[in-house]
Design a protein around this motif. Structure first.
Motif, PDB file in Angstrom:
ATOM      1  N   PHE A 235     -18.082  -5.524   5.647  1.00 19.58           N
ATOM      2  CA  PHE A 235     -18.012  -4.624   4.483  1.00 19.58           C
ATOM      3  C   PHE A 235     -17.184  -3.372   4.799  1.00 19.58           C
ATOM      4  N   LYS A 236     -17.513  -2.725   5.916  1.00 23.80           N
ATOM      5  CA  LYS A 236     -16.822  -1.467   6.221  1.00 23.80           C
ATOM      6  C   LYS A 236     -15.361  -1.686   6.587  1.00 23.80           C
ATOM      7  N   ARG A 237     -15.119  -2.776   7.300  1.00 19.28           N
ATOM      8  CA  ARG A 237     -13.747  -3.058   7.694  1.00 19.28           C
ATOM      9  C   ARG A 237     -12.871  -3.324   6.478  1.00 19.28           C
ATOM     10  N   LEU A 238     -13.461  -3.995   5.495  1.00 19.80           N
ATOM     11  CA  LEU A 238     -12.710  -4.268   4.270  1.00 19.80           C
ATOM     12  C   LEU A 238     -12.333  -2.950   3.576  1.00 19.80           C
ATOM     13  N   VAL A 239     -13.318  -2.058   3.482  1.00 19.47           N
ATOM     14  CA  VAL A 239     -13.038  -0.774   2.838  1.00 19.47           C
ATOM     15  C   VAL A 239     -12.014   0.011   3.665  1.00 19.47           C
ATOM     16  N   ALA A 240     -12.113  -0.117   5.005  1.00 21.85           N
ATOM     17  CA  ALA A 240     -11.166   0.588   5.874  1.00 21.85           C
ATOM     18  C   ALA A 240      -9.740   0.127   5.594  1.00 21.85           C
ATOM     19  N   TYR A 241      -9.543  -1.181   5.487  1.00 20.08           N
ATOM     20  CA  TYR A 241      -8.196  -1.671   5.197  1.00 20.08           C
ATOM     21  C   TYR A 241      -7.742  -1.267   3.799  1.00 20.08           C
ATOM     22  N   SER A 242      -8.708  -1.158   2.875  1.00 23.27           N
ATOM     23  CA  SER A 242      -8.304  -0.702   1.541  1.00 23.27           C
ATOM     24  C   SER A 242      -7.748   0.719   1.633  1.00 23.27           C
ATOM     25  N   SER A 243      -8.264   1.514   2.589  1.00 24.79           N
ATOM     26  CA  SER A 243      -7.718   2.862   2.778  1.00 24.79           C
ATOM     27  C   SER A 243      -6.278   2.803   3.259  1.00 24.79           C
ATOM     28  N   VAL A 244      -5.985   1.852   4.138  1.00 20.00           N
ATOM     29  CA  VAL A 244      -4.605   1.706   4.605  1.00 20.00           C
ATOM     30  C   VAL A 244      -3.700   1.465   3.395  1.00 20.00           C
ATOM     31  N   SER A 245      -4.173   0.583   2.510  1.00 20.01           N
ATOM     32  CA  SER A 245      -3.389   0.263   1.325  1.00 20.01           C
ATOM     33  C   SER A 245      -3.223   1.494   0.430  1.00 20.01           C
ATOM     34  N   HIS A 246      -4.326   2.203   0.200  1.00 17.78           N
ATOM     35  CA  HIS A 246      -4.266   3.352  -0.708  1.00 17.78           C
ATOM     36  C   HIS A 246      -3.439   4.500  -0.140  1.00 17.78           C
ATOM     37  N   MET A 247      -3.500   4.664   1.186  1.00 12.61           N
ATOM     38  CA  MET A 247      -2.730   5.749   1.775  1.00 12.61           C
ATOM     39  C   MET A 247      -1.238   5.416   1.781  1.00 12.61           C
ATOM     40  N   GLY A 248      -0.928   4.129   1.690  1.00 16.84           N
ATOM     41  CA  GLY A 248       0.475   3.745   1.522  1.00 16.84           C
ATOM     42  C   GLY A 248       1.067   4.387   0.277  1.00 16.84           C
ATOM     43  N   PHE A 249       0.245   4.467  -0.784  1.00 15.05           N
ATOM     44  CA  PHE A 249       0.726   5.101  -2.012  1.00 15.05           C
ATOM     45  C   PHE A 249       1.077   6.572  -1.770  1.00 15.05           C
ATOM     46  N   VAL A 250       0.321   7.217  -0.877  1.00 14.02           N
ATOM     47  CA  VAL A 250       0.598   8.622  -0.595  1.00 14.02           C
ATOM     48  C   VAL A 250       1.979   8.767   0.060  1.00 14.02           C
ATOM     49  N   LEU A 251       2.238   7.884   1.010  1.00 14.82           N
ATOM     50  CA  LEU A 251       3.537   7.917   1.673  1.00 14.82           C
ATOM     51  C   LEU A 251       4.662   7.696   0.654  1.00 14.82           C
ATOM     52  N   LEU A 252       4.433   6.757  -0.260  1.00 11.47           N
ATOM     53  CA  LEU A 252       5.424   6.509  -1.314  1.00 11.47           C
ATOM     54  C   LEU A 252       5.645   7.769  -2.141  1.00 11.47           C
ATOM     55  N   GLY A 253       4.534   8.392  -2.533  1.00 15.97           N
ATOM     56  CA  GLY A 253       4.615   9.555  -3.413  1.00 15.97           C
ATOM     57  C   GLY A 253       5.349  10.708  -2.763  1.00 15.97           C
ATOM     58  N   VAL A 254       5.038  10.950  -1.484  1.00 18.03           N
ATOM     59  CA  VAL A 254       5.640  12.097  -0.814  1.00 18.03           C
ATOM     60  C   VAL A 254       7.149  11.904  -0.673  1.00 18.03           C
ATOM     61  N   PHE A 255       7.558  10.694  -0.268  1.00 14.83           N
ATOM     62  CA  PHE A 255       8.980  10.529   0.005  1.00 14.83           C
ATOM     63  C   PHE A 255       9.806  10.169  -1.226  1.00 14.83           C
ATOM     64  N   ALA A 256       9.136   9.856  -2.341  1.00 15.42           N
ATOM     65  CA  ALA A 256       9.894   9.737  -3.590  1.00 15.42           C
ATOM     66  C   ALA A 256      10.286  11.146  -4.043  1.00 15.42           C
ATOM     67  N   TRP A 257       9.474  12.121  -3.669  1.00 17.52           N
ATOM     68  CA  TRP A 257       9.759  13.552  -3.828  1.00 17.52           C
ATOM     69  C   TRP A 257      10.247  13.950  -5.216  1.00 17.52           C
ATOM     70  N   ASN A 258       9.551  13.499  -6.250  1.00 14.40           N
ATOM     71  CA  ASN A 258       9.734  14.150  -7.542  1.00 14.40           C
ATOM     72  C   ASN A 258       8.351  14.526  -8.057  1.00 14.40           C
ATOM     73  N   ALA A 259       8.333  15.377  -9.081  1.00 15.29           N
ATOM     74  CA  ALA A 259       7.067  15.960  -9.508  1.00 15.29           C
ATOM     75  C   ALA A 259       6.028  14.881  -9.811  1.00 15.29           C
ATOM     76  N   LEU A 260       6.439  13.817 -10.518  1.00 14.03           N
ATOM     77  CA  LEU A 260       5.479  12.763 -10.868  1.00 14.03           C
ATOM     78  C   LEU A 260       4.868  12.164  -9.608  1.00 14.03           C
ATOM     79  N   ALA A 261       5.731  11.792  -8.676  1.00  7.87           N
ATOM     80  CA  ALA A 261       5.261  11.067  -7.502  1.00  7.87           C
ATOM     81  C   ALA A 261       4.408  11.948  -6.595  1.00  7.87           C
ATOM     82  N   ILE A 262       4.817  13.211  -6.393  1.00  5.03           N
ATOM     83  CA  ILE A 262       4.006  14.068  -5.511  1.00  5.03           C
ATOM     84  C   ILE A 262       2.668  14.362  -6.167  1.00  5.03           C
ATOM     85  N   GLN A 263       2.684  14.614  -7.474  1.00  5.54           N
ATOM     86  CA  GLN A 263       1.411  14.821  -8.167  1.00  5.54           C
ATOM     87  C   GLN A 263       0.521  13.597  -8.001  1.00  5.54           C
TER      88      GLN A 263
END
Lengths: 610, 498
Positions: free
Chosen positions: B310-338
């Motif tokens: 159970f916990k490992r599954l949720v942990a990997y889901s964090s890897v997936s969700h934090m990928g979106f953060v990396l996308l948002g930061v390096f797309a570097w426009n207001a929509l994506a950073i927000q």
């Protein structure tokens, strides 16, 4: 009309109450809340409708700005026009009847309250979907109905098969939804807005009809519609979704949610008209789906699955109508279909309810006398489904087929497909009636539907007959049909073809005049019938193509190959630690040798020998 | 220097909780909650002194006086190292999230810990101290100090109170962070040396270092130092492998803090330091960073589906969700950073809640193995309904904050890299696949009638309901959060265009 936001709010509050009280309310109160909230919303819609028909100018109600980042400002705002009004009326009207029916159907279920919570939440989300003035809010309703469908299909969670069906329904539609989301991203990037009216307006200014970008945008958005409305190639989830309680199938998988794709295209028809290619694709997908599903329905023996495939097939007709630009015909068929298909599902529910959860039509039979109300419901529902003259389905289907004929080039071909589908529809729907209600009784009903189940059936019977006479306020919403309707023999064939199908069905299944068993059981035909029965083997195809590779990839990657690299660093440092620790063995002899060798090497190096 | 109060309160709170254990068993939990509440009140007090329009005004990134709060005191003047603390909208959001999830983590481990309760609470409080320090320190050396401070108590939380394989997981966590931290420290010092050569005086202040005129090849190297330091923490693909082990082995409070807050320091570092300090180098690097982000989204989701823990599954889901953060930061426009900022807050809540459920299940069933669960809805309907809600939130259902986050990130990314946005959108599908597997195998399916674990307690319910309301508010009124971060993002995106 200022109280328009209350329409989705009332069912939402009721759902929230039911969830918060978590089954602690007495069933009486739960039923009153569950069905009452829909009734209240319905009365409100009636009130709004009367006001709107008196002064039919579309209006927007802006509640609050949802997101505001620079120029991107989607709002929580509702838009009321004739189309929204028709959809709201169907959702709350048919929805109320189904809720009323459910209070009896689900009476003995331990999770009575949870059921109504999900159903109310569904109605609320569906109302938001049809009222949204922008595509982002529509997407909220869109996904909202998706999760409610998931929850209701898997309602009896104790059986893992129901869970599997629920997940399949959600994930397959999610594939379509992702395509739709990409379409929205494209619109945001190109047009800077998701407001439906603004999108139509700016698209007309910036894009040329038939250009690449509008074609991509329409194709992506259409993907969402194909998923939700169970059209090719995303139709495989709907038959499995029958695992849910039957009234929820009537509401979600017949009358409302599955037609959301039709609504999506109709609502954005100005955008879709920018791409004739996508429009043709819609009509071809519609015909292909309606034929495929009709062949499959003909070979099913699970009562609900027949109806499920029939729903896929009928929505195919709506897509055909959309593709040929007959938007009001599509919405007309959406409405009449909501009446007669809800009727058939509720009738099926009553049969299953009274027959100890029996689903196989060949184990029924002879129910005509035993369950008269249900019999008449089925007879009327099937007549409307088969589009027998003067039933509601006849009016709407005729309108679609006649509009199809007059489309240049493709028209006659599409029309022929639609006609073939109409014959098949008549055959399978009357096969159902003849097999279940005539012949010898194989299972004896142990109860009769009570008032709360019978009343909705009777009311829906009335609407299934006279629903074709309803005049929908859609003149302002859609462009008027430019193509002249077909006349002469084409019109005659279109109007009467269903009777042929009923006759065939009569000969095959009731009189059994023609003994087709030997022909049907020929090996080649048997294989073909099994192929049709399995839904043209598309489940097996997707299983091989998508499901198994995905599972295989997950199980291969599960051990985390990347970690091997990091472990290699650990292992190499452990190994070098071991290698170096050999030199520290505490033996003077070794140290002396090392020292001498070291000095010798150093000397050699310094004197330049090496 | 009023911001220092926050750190002092939390630090003393930790010490007090440790001592409190000796007076009465269970007292230290209340002490922790009390000090977190005091810190929250002191934050509110500080904010109430700021005139309201200031919150909506775009700051000038280089001018600390335009920030909400700023204070500076000399520390090691010889090297230009100072005790410089500052707060803007971005850090404010993360500080609030930290305090909130800090309280949640205390509640999450309420009955779980028997041994050394006081020291356990002390470590929670000191981790919080370090994290808040990271969010408000604007001197690079001070920042690094807090970066290390939050690491040690977290290491202890895993190593002492963790599960069966705790020693290895704690060590792995420590070494990954330590090595990447070293890279970051080297990058900081190199940067400061070069800026000193140009300016003629030493400074580690963020505001001085923003004006560096590094040559592009040098800037790329230093930028990579920062990037790797933060991306390991995020965690970004392929530096994520410490996370599943650490999460799985950590006690519930540890997982809640780790997923809810600690990961966010990496994202914060990328937004605050990596891009603004090295804009040109970041532009050149953006496609690679976005490719890593997209890989993380899809890879994390596929691996999550493969898990049976159970916990490992949720942990990997964090890897997936934090990928979106990396996308948002390096797309570097207001929509994506927000979107990225919203993801930090929303993922903080939804994942903290899921880890709390995982912890509650392990406490009751003594297993995290999904194959040994099933049908738990029957005996624990409240927990089941909440699990359903948070799983729906985490798969990005509209109406909850996570949807706003993912939608904004992808919409923003689509404007700059449409094809990578298409690839990343696969995360919407794969996210649904693992999420529904999780709820199916734990709460749905055939119930085991011999198991009748008790449902959530009232205290746990209050924390869960708070997170539930939080996620709905984020989904329906996201502007409450977006308004706070918007001025900062306006300033950043207008000063730097990638």
């Amino acid at each position: 009309m200022e109280n328009l936001p209350l329409v989705p709010l009332i069912p939402f509050v009721s759902a929230a109450l039911l969830i918060a009280t978590a089954g602690r309310l007495p069933k009486m109160v739960v039923g009153l809340l569950g069905a009452g909230s829909i009734a209240a919303a319905g009365l409100l819609v009636l009130n709004i409708g009367i006001e709107f028909l008196r002064d039919p100018t579309p209006m927007s109600i802006h509640l609050w700005t949802w997101i505001s980042i620079n120029e991107f400002k989607p709002a929580f705002a509702f838009y009321l026009d004739g189309l929204a009004l028709v959809m709201m009326s169907v959702i709350t009207g048919v929805g109320f009847l189904i809720h009323l029916y459910s209070t009896e159907f689900m009476q003995d279920d331990a999770s009575f309250s949870r059921y109504f919570a999900y159903m109310n939440l569904f109605v609320s989300a569906m109302l938001i979907l049809v009222l949204a003035d922008n595509l982002l809010l529509m997407f909220l309703g869109w996904e909202g109905v998706g999760i409610c469908s998931y929850l209701l299909v898997g309602f009896w969670y104790q059986d893992p098969a129901n869970g599997a069906a629920a997940r399949k329904a959600f994930i397959v539609t999610r594939i379509g939804d992702t395509s739709m989301a990409l379409g929205l991203f494209l619109l945001v990037a190109e047009l800077g807005t998701l407001n439906i009216l603004e999108v139509a307006e700016i698209a007309k200014e910036r894009w040329e009809v038939g250009a690449t970008i509008p074609t991509i945008a329409c194709a992506l958005i259409l993907g969402g519609g194909l998923g939700k409305s169970a059209q090719l190639p995303l139709q495989t989830w709907l038959p499995d979704a029958m695992a849910g309680p039957t009234p929820c199938s009537a509401l979600i998988h017949a009358a409302t949610m599955v037609t959301a794709g039709v609504y999506l295209v109709a609502r954005n028809h100005e955008l879709f008209m920018m791409s004739p290619l996508v429009m043709s694709a819609i009509s071809i997908i519609g015909v292909a789906t309606l034929l495929l599903a009709a062949f499959t329905a003909l070979n099913q023996h699970d009562l609900k699955k027949i109806l499920a495939y029939s729903t896929i097939s009928q929505i195919g007709y709506m897509f055909l109508a959309l593709g040929v630009g007959a938007y009001s015909a599509a919405i007309f068929h959406l409405m009449t279909h909501a009446f007669f298909k809800a009727l058939l599902f509720l009738g099926a529910g009553a049969v299953i309810h009274c027959l100890h959860h029996e689903h196989d039509i060949f184990k029924m039979g002879g129910l005509r006398k035993k369950l008269p109300v249900v019999f008449w419901s089925f007879l009327i529902g099937s007549s409307a489904l088969a589009a027998l003259p003067f039933t509601s389905g006849w009016y709407s289907k005729d309108e679609i087929l006649l509009a199809t004929w007059s489309v240049p080039t493709l028209g006659p071909w599409l029309w022929a497909g639609g006609i073939a589908g109409a014959v098949l529809t008549a055959i399978y729907s009357f096969r159902l009636v003849f097999v279940v209600f005539w012949g010898e009784a194989k299972t004896i009903p142990d109860k009769q539907p009570g008032l709360r189940m019978s009343a909705p059936l009777i009311i829906l019977c009335v609407f299934s007959i006279v629903g074709g006479l309803i005049n929908m306020p859609l003149e302002q919403v859609f462009p008027s049909q430019t193509n002249a309707h077909a006349a002469g023999p084409v019109a005659w064939i279109t109007m009467t073809i269903a009777i042929v199908g009923v006759l065939v069905s009569y000969l095959l299944y009731l009189r059994q005049q023609i003994n087709v068993e030997p022909i049907l059981n020929k090996p080649a035909l048997k294989k073909l019938r099994y192929f049709w029965y399995s839904g043209w083997a598309m489940d097996a195809l997707y299983d091989r193509l998508l499901v198994r590779p995905y599972k295989l990839t997950a199980s291969l990657l599960k051990t985390e190959l990347i970690d091997r690299f990091y472990n290699l660093i650990v292992e190499s440092s452990v190994a070098s630690h071991r290698a170096l620790s050999i030199t520290q063995n505490g033996k003077l002899r070794t140290y002396a040798i090392n020292l001498v060798v070291g000095i010798a090497l150093l000397a050699a190096f310094l004197t330049g020998i090496v | 220097m009023e911001l220092l109060n926050l750190l002092i309160i939390l630090f003393i709170g930790g010490a007090a909780a440790w001592v409190g254990e000796h007076f009465s068993k269970g007292l230290s939990r209340w002490i922790s909650l009390l000090f977190i509440a005091v810190a929250a009140v002191s934050l509110l007090e500080m904010l109430s002194n700021i005139p309201a329009p200031t919150f909506l005004k775009d700051p000038i990134t280089k001018d600390p006086t335009t920030w909400l709060i700023h204070g500076r005191a000399d520390w090691i003047p010889r090297f230009g190292i100072s005790f410089e603390l500052a707060l803007d909208g971005l850090s404010l959001l993360l500080v609030v999230l930290t305090l909130f999830l800090g309280a949640v983590s205390v509640i999450a481990s309420w009955d779980e810990i028997d041994k050394h309760q006081g020291f356990f609470q002390a470590n929670i409080m000191w981790t919080l101290t370090g994290v808040i320090g990271v969010f408000i320190a604007l001197d690079l050396i001070l920042f690094f100090l807090f970066w290390e401070v939050m690491l040690v108590p977290m290491y202890l939380l895993i190593a002492i109170w963790g599960h069966e394989d705790k020693a290895k997981a704690a060590m792995k966590f420590f070494i990954f962070t330590q090595v990447s931290g070293l890279l970051m420290l080297l990058a900081m010092i190199t940067l400061a040396i070069f800026v000193k050569d140009a300016n003629g005086y030493w400074s580690f202040s963020y505001f001085d270092l923003l004006d560096n005129n590094l040559t592009s090849s040098l800037a790329t190297f230093i930028m990579l130092g920062f990037f790797i330091g933060f991306t390991v923490k995020l965690p970004g693909f392929p530096f994520h492998t410490w996370l599943p082990d650490a999460h799985t082995q950590a006690p519930t409070a540890g997982s809640v803090i780790l997923a809810g807050i600690l990961l966010k320091t990496g994202a914060y570092g990328l937004i605050r330091f990596t891009v603004p300090l090295f804009p040109e180098a970041s532009i050149a690097f953006a496609p690679i960073a976005i490719l890593l982000g997209a890989s993380g989204v899809v890879y994390g989701a596929i691996l999550a589906f493969g898990q049976t823990d159970f916990k490992r599954l949720v942990a990997y889901s964090s890897v997936s969700h934090m990928g979106f953060v990396l996308l948002g930061v390096f797309a570097w426009n207001a929509l994506a950073i927000q979107g990225a900022v919203m993801q930090l807050v929303a993922h903080g809540l939804s994942t903290a809640a899921l880890f709390m459920i995982a912890g509650a299940l392990q406490h009751r069933l003594h297993t995290r193995d999904l194959q040994k669960m099933g049908g738990l809805w029957q005996s624990m309907p409240r927990m089941g309904a909440l699990a359903m809600f948070f799983i729906a939130a985490s798969l990005g259902l509209p109406g909850m904050g996570n949807f706003i986050a993912e939608f904004l990130v992808l919409a923003g990314l689509f404007q700059v890299y449409p094809w990578l946005a298409v690839v990343s959108s696969a995360g919407l599908i794969t996210g649904a696949i693992y999420s529904l597997k999780l709820i199916q195998e734990s709460f749905q399916g055939a119930p085991d009638d011999t198991l009748t674990p008790p449902d959530f307690s009232a205290l746990a319910m209050s924390a869960m309901i708070a997170m539930l309301i939080g996620l709905i508010v984020l989904g329906i009124f996201p502007q409450l959060v977006l308004d706070i971060s918007q001025p900062v993002i306006n300033a950043l995106t207008s000063e730097i265009t990638l």
